[in-house]
Design an enzyme around this catalytic site. Structure first.
Site, PDB file in Angstrom:
ATOM      1  N   VAL A 108       6.779  -1.886   8.177  1.00  0.00           N
ATOM      2  CA  VAL A 108       5.340  -2.065   8.236  1.00  0.00           C
ATOM      3  C   VAL A 108       4.679  -0.798   7.713  1.00  0.00           C
ATOM      4  CG1 VAL A 108       3.352  -2.465   9.730  1.00  0.00           C
ATOM      5  CG2 VAL A 108       5.538  -3.583  10.239  1.00  0.00           C
ATOM      6  N   CYS A 109       3.735  -0.960   6.816  1.00  0.00           N
ATOM      7  CA  CYS A 109       2.945   0.165   6.326  1.00  0.00           C
ATOM      8  C   CYS A 109       3.867   1.254   5.747  1.00  0.00           C
ATOM      9  CB  CYS A 109       2.064   0.695   7.456  1.00  0.00           C
ATOM     10  SG  CYS A 109       0.738   1.806   6.950  1.00  0.00           S
ATOM     11  N   THR A 110       3.684   2.491   6.191  1.00  0.00           N
ATOM     12  CA  THR A 110       4.454   3.606   5.644  1.00  0.00           C
ATOM     13  C   THR A 110       5.878   3.668   6.181  1.00  0.00           C
ATOM     14  OG1 THR A 110       3.421   5.020   7.313  1.00  0.00           O
ATOM     15  CG2 THR A 110       2.452   5.028   5.105  1.00  0.00           C
ATOM     16  N   THR A 128       3.544  -0.942   0.356  1.00  0.00           N
ATOM     17  CA  THR A 128       3.198  -0.090   1.490  1.00  0.00           C
ATOM     18  C   THR A 128       1.686   0.008   1.498  1.00  0.00           C
ATOM     19  OG1 THR A 128       3.646   2.041   2.581  1.00  0.00           O
ATOM     20  CG2 THR A 128       3.303   2.086   0.196  1.00  0.00           C
TER      21      THR A 128
END
Length: 320
Positions: A108-110, A128
């Protein structure tokens, strides 16, 4: 497996929403009858508490080092602590180990930085958070980073764009595992869309960034976004700007990273997406207003951009 074992990896300065969007959604699926149910665990280095970027502290449920497979799903959260996590031999080594024992792997995300450090994104397309996509691409040229979609599936590895896109990815997992009916029930319970298409853009080109640095390009961009139904061919735009087509192409590539033609197509498609979601205008009217001419031309552009036809997009996004 009698249960679907899901391990969410947390670390110091992880983003709480990255974790909660996954865990709360899967538990909601259990409440609404997921069979087999999800067995969700937050794993941290040595099982120690982690202080999230919000300042709240989460207690690790298991030590990352002691978890053994097989797992159904391994998910790595993101957060401002991503650099330390991606540099940690303990975290990266055990994520790599557990990935070999998992049916599917996600970030998730970074958190994509951790998967990349573990070599799990090599040769794959990944996303990302749009603010950190350039950083990920620069540090891991072996990864094909696409900053546009809210999530990407490449084989058994998935990457979600940022924060609440974890909810969209988790709903997609639930639909894959248990069918659309359960995913709809969970979405209703969470008061959210059933599932935004994975290819939906993270950021609209109309709000994503600062104006281009060249005043000529800014004038052309303003003209395009204000006159989508006009003749916006590169030749016409260049003539209006008083430059050659070749020079206009060079300026667009330098300041916007795309040709005038691609910019126009994206502007028209995003405008159409807004009208589909916010109005009940028929498809032909939207196509005309956005400069596509025909509904079929709009459909082709929409599929290229979002991966789904405009009719399906309207069903999932409409608010009018």
């Amino acid at each position: 497996m009698t249960e679907r074992r899901v391990v969410v990896v947390g670390y110091q300065a992880a983003e709480l929403l990255d974790i909660a969007c996954v865990t709360s959604t899967l538990i909601a699926a259990n409440v609404h009858g997921a069979t087999p149910p999800y067995d969700v665990c937050l794993a941290t280095p040595s099982g120690l508490p982690v202080t999230c970027s919000s300042g709240l502290t989460l207690q690790g449920q298991q030590a990352l080092q002691r978890i053994a497979g097989p797992l159904d799903t391994l998910i790595v959260s993101g957060g401002i602590g991503r650099e330390e996590a991606a540099a940690s031999r303990v975290i990266v080594g055990h994520v790599r180990r557990l990935a070999r024992e998992s049916r599917r792997v996600a970030s998730v995300c970074t958190g994509a930085a951790v998967l990349a450090a573990a070599g799990l994104l090599d040769g794959r397309r990944a996303t990302t958070h749009w603010q950190y996509a350039h950083e990920l691409a620069a540090r891991h040229p072996e990864v094909s980073v696409d900053a546009d979609p809210i999530f990407i599936r490449d084989g058994n590895v998935a990457t979600a764009a940022g924060v609440t896109s974890a909810l969209d990815l988790t709903l997609a997992f639930i639909e894959e595992d248990h069918g659309a009916a359960l995913a709809r029930e969970v979405a209703r319970n969470l008061v959210t869309y059933l599932q935004r298409p994975g290819n939906q853009a993270q950021m609209s080109m109309f709000t994503a960034g600062p104006p281009p640095g060249d005043s000529l390009i800014q004038r052309v961009v303003d003209h395009v976004t204000g006159h989508l139904d006009a003749d916006l061919s590169t030749a016409t735009l260049a003539a209006g700007a008083g430059v050659s087509e070749r020079h206009l192409n060079r300026l667009f590539l330098k300041h916007l990273g795309q040709t005038p033609g691609r910019f126009v197509r994206r502007a028209r498609t995003e405008a159409a997406a807004h009208l589909l979601a916010s109005t009940s205008l028929p498809m032909t009217a939207i196509a005309t207003r956005c400069g596509f001419g025909t509904a079929e031309t709009l459909r082709q552009a929409f599929v290229d951009r979002y991966g789904i036809p405009p009719s399906r997009y309207r069903l999932t996004q409409a608010t009018a």
